[in-house]
Design an enzyme around this catalytic site. Structure first.
Site, PDB file in Angstrom:
ATOM      1  N   ARG A   3       0.830  -1.220   0.000  1.00 16.22           N
ATOM      2  CA  ARG A   3       0.000   0.000   0.000  1.00 16.22           C
ATOM      3  C   ARG A   3       0.861   1.265   0.000  1.00 16.22           C
ATOM      4  NH1 ARG A   3      -5.300  -1.472   1.618  1.00 16.22           N
ATOM      5  NH2 ARG A   3      -5.842   0.610   0.938  1.00 16.22           N
ATOM      6  N   TYR A  29     -15.365  -9.765   0.955  1.00 13.27           N
ATOM      7  CA  TYR A  29     -16.028  -8.489   0.646  1.00 13.27           C
ATOM      8  C   TYR A  29     -17.310  -8.698  -0.144  1.00 13.27           C
ATOM      9  CZ  TYR A  29     -11.951  -6.011   2.379  1.00 13.27           C
ATOM     10  OH  TYR A  29     -10.961  -5.532   3.187  1.00 13.27           O
TER      11      TYR A  29
HETATM   12  O1  CP3 Z   1      -0.023   1.069  -3.113  1.00 12.86           O
HETATM   13  C1  CP3 Z   1      -0.507  -0.028  -3.400  1.00 12.86           C
HETATM   14  O2  CP3 Z   1      -0.308  -1.032  -2.728  1.00 12.86           O
HETATM   15  C2  CP3 Z   1      -1.287  -0.160  -4.700  1.00 12.86           C
HETATM   16  C3  CP3 Z   1      -2.680   0.004  -4.616  1.00 12.86           C
HETATM   17  C4  CP3 Z   1      -3.567  -0.832  -3.712  1.00 12.86           C
HETATM   18  C5  CP3 Z   1      -4.769  -0.300  -3.182  1.00 12.86           C
HETATM   19  N1  CP3 Z   1      -5.424  -1.320  -2.557  1.00 12.86           N
HETATM   20  C6  CP3 Z   1      -5.217   1.091  -3.329  1.00 12.86           C
HETATM   21  C7  CP3 Z   1      -6.234   1.596  -2.393  1.00 12.86           C
HETATM   22  C8  CP3 Z   1      -3.485  -2.180  -3.331  1.00 12.86           C
HETATM   23  C9  CP3 Z   1      -2.401  -3.210  -3.573  1.00 12.86           C
HETATM   24  C10 CP3 Z   1      -4.675  -2.466  -2.607  1.00 12.86           C
HETATM   25  C11 CP3 Z   1      -4.978  -3.813  -2.078  1.00 12.86           C
HETATM   26  C12 CP3 Z   1      -6.157  -4.009  -1.239  1.00 12.86           C
HETATM   27  N2  CP3 Z   1      -7.382  -3.389  -1.308  1.00 12.86           N
HETATM   28  C13 CP3 Z   1      -6.234  -4.994  -0.231  1.00 12.86           C
HETATM   29  C14 CP3 Z   1      -5.144  -5.974   0.135  1.00 12.86           C
HETATM   30  C15 CP3 Z   1      -4.075  -5.332   0.955  1.00 12.86           C
HETATM   31  C16 CP3 Z   1      -4.501  -5.033   2.358  1.00 12.86           C
HETATM   32  O3  CP3 Z   1      -4.282  -3.876   2.750  1.00 12.86           O
HETATM   33  O4  CP3 Z   1      -4.936  -5.928   3.050  1.00 12.86           O
HETATM   34  C17 CP3 Z   1      -7.509  -4.919   0.346  1.00 12.86           C
HETATM   35  C18 CP3 Z   1      -8.040  -5.774   1.470  1.00 12.86           C
HETATM   36  C19 CP3 Z   1      -8.224  -3.908  -0.353  1.00 12.86           C
HETATM   37  C20 CP3 Z   1      -9.631  -3.469  -0.150  1.00 12.86           C
HETATM   38  C21 CP3 Z   1      -9.689  -2.042   0.200  1.00 12.86           C
HETATM   39  N3  CP3 Z   1      -9.542  -1.007  -0.706  1.00 12.86           N
HETATM   40  C22 CP3 Z   1      -9.888  -1.479   1.468  1.00 12.86           C
HETATM   41  C23 CP3 Z   1     -10.093  -2.277   2.738  1.00 12.86           C
HETATM   42  C24 CP3 Z   1      -9.885  -0.103   1.309  1.00 12.86           C
HETATM   43  C25 CP3 Z   1     -10.219   0.935   2.359  1.00 12.86           C
HETATM   44  C26 CP3 Z   1      -9.243   0.963   3.431  1.00 12.86           C
HETATM   45  C27 CP3 Z   1      -8.390   2.142   3.265  1.00 12.86           C
HETATM   46  O5  CP3 Z   1      -7.169   1.963   3.240  1.00 12.86           O
HETATM   47  O6  CP3 Z   1      -8.972   3.219   3.173  1.00 12.86           O
HETATM   48  C28 CP3 Z   1      -9.635   0.198  -0.049  1.00 12.86           C
HETATM   49  C29 CP3 Z   1      -9.476   1.523  -0.680  1.00 12.86           C
HETATM   50  C30 CP3 Z   1      -8.122   1.817  -1.209  1.00 12.86           C
HETATM   51  N4  CP3 Z   1      -7.433   1.014  -2.075  1.00 12.86           N
HETATM   52  C31 CP3 Z   1      -7.362   2.979  -0.945  1.00 12.86           C
HETATM   53  C32 CP3 Z   1      -6.162   2.859  -1.688  1.00 12.86           C
HETATM   54  C33 CP3 Z   1      -5.049   3.836  -1.788  1.00 12.86           C
HETATM   55  C34 CP3 Z   1      -7.785   4.143  -0.040  1.00 12.86           C
HETATM   56  C35 CP3 Z   1      -8.881   4.959  -0.630  1.00 12.86           C
HETATM   57  C36 CP3 Z   1      -8.421   6.259  -1.236  1.00 12.86           C
HETATM   58  O7  CP3 Z   1      -7.238   6.538  -1.347  1.00 12.86           O
HETATM   59  O8  CP3 Z   1      -9.295   7.035  -1.645  1.00 12.86           O
END
Ligand code: CP3
Length: 340
Positions: A25, A151
């Site tokens: 992330r 999810y």
């Molecule tokens: O930088 C990276 O790693 C590349 C991009 C990436 C995102 N999500 C962008 C994102 C990756 C590899 C993910 C993987 C992801 N998404 C996972 C597996 C990794 C983990 O952390 O367990 C999971 C479970 C998700 C599902 C998901 N997407 C969640 C739970 C959330 C909300 C939680 C949060 O961090 O806000 C997201 C949204 C998300 N995906 C964001 C980002 C940067 C945040 C929202 C935003 O920036 O507007």
């Protein structure tokens, strides 16, 4: 040829001059430039637009000097590929308004349309690759079928994903059908990423650790194995299986090149279970909220605990949005300056 190929050489188990480092992330909210882009463009706009996705994926490479980029996207795009509406809401995370609960909803899911629904992945991935100018490798990714099911059935994030687990216990046949469809779509999506030039793949089994060891063998492992088998001859695969210390030996058998560890696993234990497999991890992401000298000391202790070689430095889960940029930098610099 990639100029800094430390990550790839480590995944091939070659001797390297130092340990490679990146963050799960890493393309996210702890970066001011990322936060600024969020003001102007919605989440999926950022994912689908080649210029935006490229700018975001490259940020941590330029600003932190990490040894790899990761494609800016989300694991939930595979649910969209199958025909499920997903929203990502500020402060709430992913929301699926109509979670999957019955056979009718599963029958209409269409993995064969993955290439069409996710067509943008080819130009966005190519744009990221071009922007990197072969400085570092690009990591592509997807979620594990089990983590996606969590999810898709629960409809949102959860502490225990009890509705998703209950669904699997009440309707094991339906769970199997759903996991098969997610698996097929994930393989198609990863193949698109390979076509577009990713150098490494990571599969995130973020919620594998919610399952008992025997349920993990039924609900996660076989599907991970299928995905790894389909792609491992093209690029090395890293399996991040959070909380799955009990499955390390089995994860080794999937044919993946490396396994990602969370911070509750002692490196020596992982070595015993996973043998000579490359290990990735595993500093507690919360350590990066501490004082800089604490970050430095804990990072050095982590490097020593893993020992020389066959290790990729990372956190034990994603970097937290509230992480001070300077502390992320301390982690990276400490790894880069450390020698055994
Ligand atoms: O930088 C990276 O790693 C590349 C991009 C990436 C995102 N999500 C962008 C994102 C990756 C590899 C993910 C993987 C992801 N998404 C996972 C597996 C990794 C983990 O952390 O367990 C999971 C479970 C998700 C599902 C998901 N997407 C969640 C739970 C959330 C909300 C939680 C949060 O961090 O806000 C997201 C949204 C998300 N995906 C964001 C980002 C940067 C945040 C929202 C935003 O920036 O507007």
């Amino acid at each position: 040829m990639i100029k800094n190929d430390l990550l790839i050489r480590t995944l091939r188990k070659e001797q390297t001059e130092r340990t490679p480092v990146w963050f799960m992330r890493q393309a996210g909210r702890y970066l001011a430039d990322y936060r600024a882009l969020r003001e102007k463009h919605s989440f999926f706009e950022r994912v689908r637009n080649p210029e935006l996705a490229a700018a975001i994926s490259v940020m941590p490479v330029k600003q932190l000097g990490v040894d790899a980029a990761i494609l800016f996207s989300d694991i939930l795009v595979v649910a969209q590929a199958l025909g499920v509406d997903v929203e990502i809401l500020e402060g709430k995370g992913p929301i699926i308004a109509e979670p999957i609960r019955n056979q009718k909803q599963i029958v209409v899911l269409h993995p064969e349309e993955t290439e069409e629904v996710l067509a943008y992945a080819i130009p966005t991935t190519r744009a990221v690759k071009d922007s990197l100018e072969n400085e570092v490798p690009l990591i592509g990714f997807c979620g594990s079928p089990w983590t996606l099911l969590c999810y898709m059935v629960e409809g949102k994030g959860s502490r225990d994903f009890s509705k998703a687990k209950q669904f699997c216990y009440q309707h094991p046949d339906l769970a199997g059908q759903l996991l098969d469809k997610i698996t097929e779509s994930s393989i198609r999506y990863l193949q698109m990423q390979i076509t577009a030039g990713v150098d490494v793949l990571q599969i995130f089994d973020s919620w594998g650790g919610l399952l008992s060891p025997s349920d993990y063998k039924k609900l996660s492992l076989p599907y991970l194995g299928k995905i790894v088998k389909a792609v491992e001859s093209f690029v090395p695969v890293i399996l991040f299986a959070k909380g799955c210390w009990y499955a390390l030996e089995a994860l080794k058998e999937t044919g993946a090149s490396a396994v990602g560890l969370d911070w509750t696993i002692q490196p020596a234990f992982a070595r015993m279970a996973a043998g000579e497999m490359v290990l990735q991890g595993n500093l507690d992401p919360v350590v990066l909220l501490g004082p800089a000298n604490y970050v430095e000391n804990e990072t050095i202790s982590m490097l020593r605990a893993f020992g020389k070689g066959n290790h990729i430095a990372n956190l034990g889960h994603g970097v937290l949005p509230e992480t001070p940029f300077e502390n992320a930098k301390v982690f990276v610099e400490t790894v880069k300056n450390f020698r055994f």
